[in-house]
Design a protein around this motif. Structure first.
Motif, PDB file in Angstrom:
ATOM      1  N   ALA A 132       0.844  -1.201   0.000  1.00  0.00           N
ATOM      2  CA  ALA A 132       0.000   0.000   0.000  1.00  0.00           C
ATOM      3  C   ALA A 132       0.873   1.243   0.000  1.00  0.00           C
ATOM      4  O   ALA A 132       1.915   1.280   0.667  1.00  0.00           O
ATOM      5  CB  ALA A 132      -0.922   0.002   1.224  1.00  0.00           C
ATOM      6  N   TYR A 133       0.445   2.249  -0.758  1.00  0.00           N
ATOM      7  CA  TYR A 133       1.236   3.461  -0.940  1.00  0.00           C
ATOM      8  C   TYR A 133       0.321   4.676  -1.091  1.00  0.00           C
ATOM      9  O   TYR A 133      -0.791   4.570  -1.615  1.00  0.00           O
ATOM     10  CB  TYR A 133       2.096   3.375  -2.213  1.00  0.00           C
ATOM     11  CG  TYR A 133       2.942   2.134  -2.312  1.00  0.00           C
ATOM     12  CD1 TYR A 133       4.243   2.122  -1.819  1.00  0.00           C
ATOM     13  CD2 TYR A 133       2.427   0.970  -2.895  1.00  0.00           C
ATOM     14  CE1 TYR A 133       5.024   0.968  -1.910  1.00  0.00           C
ATOM     15  CE2 TYR A 133       3.191  -0.181  -2.980  1.00  0.00           C
ATOM     16  CZ  TYR A 133       4.491  -0.177  -2.489  1.00  0.00           C
ATOM     17  OH  TYR A 133       5.255  -1.311  -2.570  1.00  0.00           O
ATOM     18  N   MET A 134       0.814   5.831  -0.655  1.00  0.00           N
ATOM     19  CA  MET A 134       0.202   7.101  -1.052  1.00  0.00           C
ATOM     20  C   MET A 134       0.659   7.369  -2.481  1.00  0.00           C
ATOM     21  O   MET A 134       1.822   7.087  -2.831  1.00  0.00           O
ATOM     22  CB  MET A 134       0.650   8.225  -0.118  1.00  0.00           C
ATOM     23  CG  MET A 134       0.154   8.073   1.296  1.00  0.00           C
ATOM     24  SD  MET A 134       0.790   9.356   2.422  1.00  0.00           S
ATOM     25  CE  MET A 134       2.440   8.702   2.746  1.00  0.00           C
ATOM     26  N   VAL A 135      -0.230   7.943  -3.288  1.00  0.00           N
ATOM     27  CA  VAL A 135       0.091   7.971  -4.715  1.00  0.00           C
ATOM     28  C   VAL A 135      -0.464   9.220  -5.399  1.00  0.00           C
ATOM     29  O   VAL A 135      -1.437   9.822  -4.943  1.00  0.00           O
ATOM     30  CB  VAL A 135      -0.484   6.688  -5.399  1.00  0.00           C
ATOM     31  CG1 VAL A 135      -1.999   6.723  -5.434  1.00  0.00           C
ATOM     32  CG2 VAL A 135       0.083   6.483  -6.791  1.00  0.00           C
ATOM     33  N   GLY A 136       0.201   9.623  -6.489  1.00  0.00           N
ATOM     34  CA  GLY A 136      -0.346  10.652  -7.378  1.00  0.00           C
ATOM     35  C   GLY A 136      -0.117  12.069  -6.917  1.00  0.00           C
ATOM     36  O   GLY A 136       0.964  12.438  -6.436  1.00  0.00           O
ATOM     37  N   GLU A 179      -9.564   7.693  -0.917  1.00  0.00           N
ATOM     38  CA  GLU A 179      -9.826   6.757  -2.008  1.00  0.00           C
ATOM     39  C   GLU A 179      -8.726   5.704  -2.043  1.00  0.00           C
ATOM     40  O   GLU A 179      -7.548   6.033  -2.206  1.00  0.00           O
ATOM     41  CB  GLU A 179      -9.905   7.488  -3.349  1.00  0.00           C
ATOM     42  CG  GLU A 179     -11.218   8.199  -3.575  1.00  0.00           C
ATOM     43  CD  GLU A 179     -11.455   8.539  -5.048  1.00  0.00           C
ATOM     44  OE1 GLU A 179     -10.579   8.238  -5.886  1.00  0.00           O
ATOM     45  OE2 GLU A 179     -12.514   9.101  -5.346  1.00  0.00           O
ATOM     46  N   VAL A 180      -9.117   4.448  -1.885  1.00  0.00           N
ATOM     47  CA  VAL A 180      -8.167   3.336  -1.910  1.00  0.00           C
ATOM     48  C   VAL A 180      -8.456   2.503  -3.153  1.00  0.00           C
ATOM     49  O   VAL A 180      -9.555   1.948  -3.288  1.00  0.00           O
ATOM     50  CB  VAL A 180      -8.296   2.477  -0.633  1.00  0.00           C
ATOM     51  CG1 VAL A 180      -7.314   1.314  -0.674  1.00  0.00           C
ATOM     52  CG2 VAL A 180      -8.072   3.334   0.614  1.00  0.00           C
ATOM     53  N   THR A 181      -7.482   2.436  -4.050  1.00  0.00           N
ATOM     54  CA  THR A 181      -7.695   1.798  -5.352  1.00  0.00           C
ATOM     55  C   THR A 181      -6.711   0.659  -5.558  1.00  0.00           C
ATOM     56  O   THR A 181      -5.503   0.792  -5.305  1.00  0.00           O
ATOM     57  CB  THR A 181      -7.543   2.826  -6.495  1.00  0.00           C
ATOM     58  OG1 THR A 181      -8.469   3.892  -6.287  1.00  0.00           O
ATOM     59  CG2 THR A 181      -7.814   2.186  -7.851  1.00  0.00           C
ATOM     60  N   ILE A 240      -4.715   6.515  -2.155  1.00  0.00           N
ATOM     61  CA  ILE A 240      -3.911   5.350  -1.792  1.00  0.00           C
ATOM     62  C   ILE A 240      -4.101   4.271  -2.848  1.00  0.00           C
ATOM     63  O   ILE A 240      -5.218   4.060  -3.343  1.00  0.00           O
ATOM     64  CB  ILE A 240      -4.335   4.829  -0.393  1.00  0.00           C
ATOM     65  CG1 ILE A 240      -3.946   5.858   0.677  1.00  0.00           C
ATOM     66  CG2 ILE A 240      -3.745   3.463  -0.089  1.00  0.00           C
ATOM     67  CD1 ILE A 240      -4.556   5.602   2.041  1.00  0.00           C
ATOM     68  N   CYS A 241      -3.001   3.597  -3.220  1.00  0.00           N
ATOM     69  CA  CYS A 241      -3.127   2.427  -4.090  1.00  0.00           C
ATOM     70  C   CYS A 241      -2.589   1.218  -3.342  1.00  0.00           C
ATOM     71  O   CYS A 241      -1.714   1.330  -2.471  1.00  0.00           O
ATOM     72  CB  CYS A 241      -2.403   2.636  -5.419  1.00  0.00           C
ATOM     73  SG  CYS A 241      -0.610   2.805  -5.300  1.00  0.00           S
ATOM     74  N   THR A 242      -3.126   0.052  -3.664  1.00  0.00           N
ATOM     75  CA  THR A 242      -2.813  -1.152  -2.903  1.00  0.00           C
ATOM     76  C   THR A 242      -2.931  -2.401  -3.769  1.00  0.00           C
ATOM     77  O   THR A 242      -3.640  -2.392  -4.787  1.00  0.00           O
ATOM     78  CB  THR A 242      -3.752  -1.267  -1.680  1.00  0.00           C
ATOM     79  OG1 THR A 242      -3.443  -2.461  -0.954  1.00  0.00           O
ATOM     80  CG2 THR A 242      -5.211  -1.317  -2.105  1.00  0.00           C
ATOM     81  N   GLY A 299     -12.075  -0.657  -9.149  1.00  0.00           N
ATOM     82  CA  GLY A 299     -11.171  -1.004  -8.061  1.00  0.00           C
ATOM     83  C   GLY A 299     -11.080   0.001  -6.943  1.00  0.00           C
ATOM     84  O   GLY A 299     -10.163  -0.079  -6.119  1.00  0.00           O
ATOM     85  N   THR A 300     -12.010   0.958  -6.863  1.00  0.00           N
ATOM     86  CA  THR A 300     -11.909   2.028  -5.864  1.00  0.00           C
ATOM     87  C   THR A 300     -12.920   1.854  -4.736  1.00  0.00           C
ATOM     88  O   THR A 300     -14.121   1.666  -4.979  1.00  0.00           O
ATOM     89  CB  THR A 300     -12.121   3.405  -6.517  1.00  0.00           C
ATOM     90  OG1 THR A 300     -11.131   3.591  -7.525  1.00  0.00           O
ATOM     91  CG2 THR A 300     -11.999   4.513  -5.497  1.00  0.00           C
ATOM     92  N   VAL A 301     -12.403   1.935  -3.523  1.00  0.00           N
ATOM     93  CA  VAL A 301     -13.223   1.937  -2.316  1.00  0.00           C
ATOM     94  C   VAL A 301     -12.846   3.181  -1.524  1.00  0.00           C
ATOM     95  O   VAL A 301     -11.659   3.500  -1.394  1.00  0.00           O
ATOM     96  CB  VAL A 301     -12.956   0.685  -1.458  1.00  0.00           C
ATOM     97  CG1 VAL A 301     -13.718   0.769  -0.134  1.00  0.00           C
ATOM     98  CG2 VAL A 301     -13.329  -0.573  -2.212  1.00  0.00           C
ATOM     99  N   THR A 302     -13.833   3.900  -1.013  1.00  0.00           N
ATOM    100  CA  THR A 302     -13.540   5.037  -0.146  1.00  0.00           C
ATOM    101  C   THR A 302     -13.526   4.565   1.295  1.00  0.00           C
ATOM    102  O   THR A 302     -14.523   4.031   1.797  1.00  0.00           O
ATOM    103  CB  THR A 302     -14.572   6.166  -0.323  1.00  0.00           C
ATOM    104  OG1 THR A 302     -14.504   6.647  -1.675  1.00  0.00           O
ATOM    105  CG2 THR A 302     -14.288   7.319   0.622  1.00  0.00           C
TER     106      THR A 302
END
Length: 404
Positions: free
Chosen positions: A23-27, A80-82, A44-46, A68-71
């Motif tokens: 998992a990472y902070m992204v963008g 937003e976790v994608t 966040i992406c995971t 693939g996105t869940v808040t």
């Protein structure tokens, strides 16, 4: 707020990692952290699949499961976790036809638009930068991840986003990127108008707006892409002004003022702006046309100042001073407030009588005459013909009635 946001995001990363996922902070949040810019949200992406994310957290909203996105809501803040994903097929030039979940961070980052938006940070602040995003931040240049023509064919809005980021960050646009925009700019007409309007609004709010508008011009978008072709004729003159001191609405008015009158309604309608905002800028545009040579506070009668109000009068003088003098007085608002402070009333609503009082004074039924009389009384009070006192105004009204 920014530090608290990062700490909360890191708790989410830790929970995902403790369950065996990456998992990472992204963008954009990573870009803004590296630039020391304010943070408003963190994505966040995971490697976790959406259903796995939902099972791990108490408060979730299934905002985009298909993609693939869940808040995840933590500390009452949405994140937003994608799931890591790749995208294929962009038959409408804006959305992928297919999304495929993958296990690789690098694959996920490779689908993103610009190098400065394609970086990730883990919870230990380690940077993952496969495409030279940090170097481009240092060089202050906007480049695409991979070939520009491929990125723009996937989502044509990215061409406008490149220009908007230039306006927000003050960065240049890479020559290959600008060349691709010039070649493929007509693809923007396939993008939903609301998405383009959103980007254009951000550009007009941006600190380096002049740079962004210059790119809009040089890219050819204002030459033949609807509805921005309406701007082409007037934009050349606007680019000769320094407009950074103008507010967003003043920038809109300046654009419309330099547009042929017959095209203004079409331009505003095409952008589908909020009705209240359109009404506001149309009102200010009317003031600008009516008082086109007014550049000093003393150039306008006190009653007109009261009728316009402080905010509209500030905007009117700023725009006229910019267009006629090429500069705006730094103490303009203070000048106006000094004049207002020396008037009996600062606003028509401060008149001590209302429509019901006038009906009582004159023993008349309601009608258009009430507003006309109120306007006349405001003018009389401002000009010192009658004090702003109920009995004095009643006597003033009744005296006039004798002569009718």
């Amino acid at each position: 707020m920014g530090m608290q946001l990062v700490m909360t995001a890191k708790r989410i990363l830790e929970k995902l990692e403790s369950s065996g996922f990456e998992a990472y902070m992204v963008g954009g949040c990573v870009r803004d952290m590296l630039l020391n810019r304010p943070l408003h949200d963190i994505d966040i992406c995971t490697s976790a699949r959406p259903e796995e994310v939902i099972s791990l957290f108490e408060r979730t909203v299934p905002t985009g499961l298909k993609h693939g996105t869940v808040t995840v809501v933590e500390d009452d803040v949405p994140f937003e976790v994608t799931t890591f994903r790749t995208e294929e097929g962009y038959s409408d030039y804006r959305r992928p036809d297919r999304v495929q979940f993958v296990d690789s961070l690098k694959q996920d980052l490779s689908r993103r638009d610009f190098t400065i938006n394609a970086m990730a940070l883990d919870r230990f602040d380690r940077l993952y930068d496969y495409f030279g995003g940090r170097r481009d931040l240092e060089r202050q240049v906007i480049r695409t991840v991979g070939e520009p023509r491929e990125r723009f064919a996937e989502d044509a809005l990215r061409m406008f986003r490149a220009i908007r980021f230039s306006g927000q960050l003050g960065f240049s646009v890479g020559e290959k990127v600008l060349s691709a925009i010039r070649i493929h700019r007509r693809l923007l007409e396939k993008v939903a108008r609301e998405r383009i309007t959103h980007e254009f609004q951000k550009l007009l709010q941006a600190p380096y707006v002049e740079q962004g508008l210059r790119l809009l011009w040089s890219s050819g978008i204002t030459r033949d892409v609807s509805p921005f072709h309406y701007l082409h004729k007037g934009l050349r003159e606007i680019l000769s002004f320094s407009i950074q001191a103008l507010t967003e609405r003043e920038r809109w008015v300046l654009l419309l003022y330099h547009m042929d009158e017959q095209y203004r309604a079409s331009f505003l309608h095409a952008l589908r702006l909020p009705k209240a905002f359109v009404k506001e800028i149309k009102r200010l545009l009317r003031h600008l046309e009516h008082y086109e040579h007014v550049i000093d506070v003393e150039d306008i009668p006190a009653y007109d100042l009261i009728r316009l109000g402080e905010e509209d009068f500030v905007s009117l003088l700023k725009l006229n001073q910019l267009m006629l003098n090429r500069s705006v007085a730094t103490d303009l608002r203070q000048q106006i407030r000094t004049v207002l402070d020396n008037l009996p009333i600062r606003h028509p609503q401060e008149l001590c009588v209302n429509g019901k009082d006038l009906q009582l004074f004159r023993k008349r039924s309601p009608g258009p005459w009430i507003q006309e009389e109120l306007d006349r009384l405001v003018k009389a009070v401002v000009e010192g013909k009658v004090p702003n006192e109920r009995e004095a105004i009643r006597a003033f009204v009744m005296e006039d009635e004798k002569h009718e």
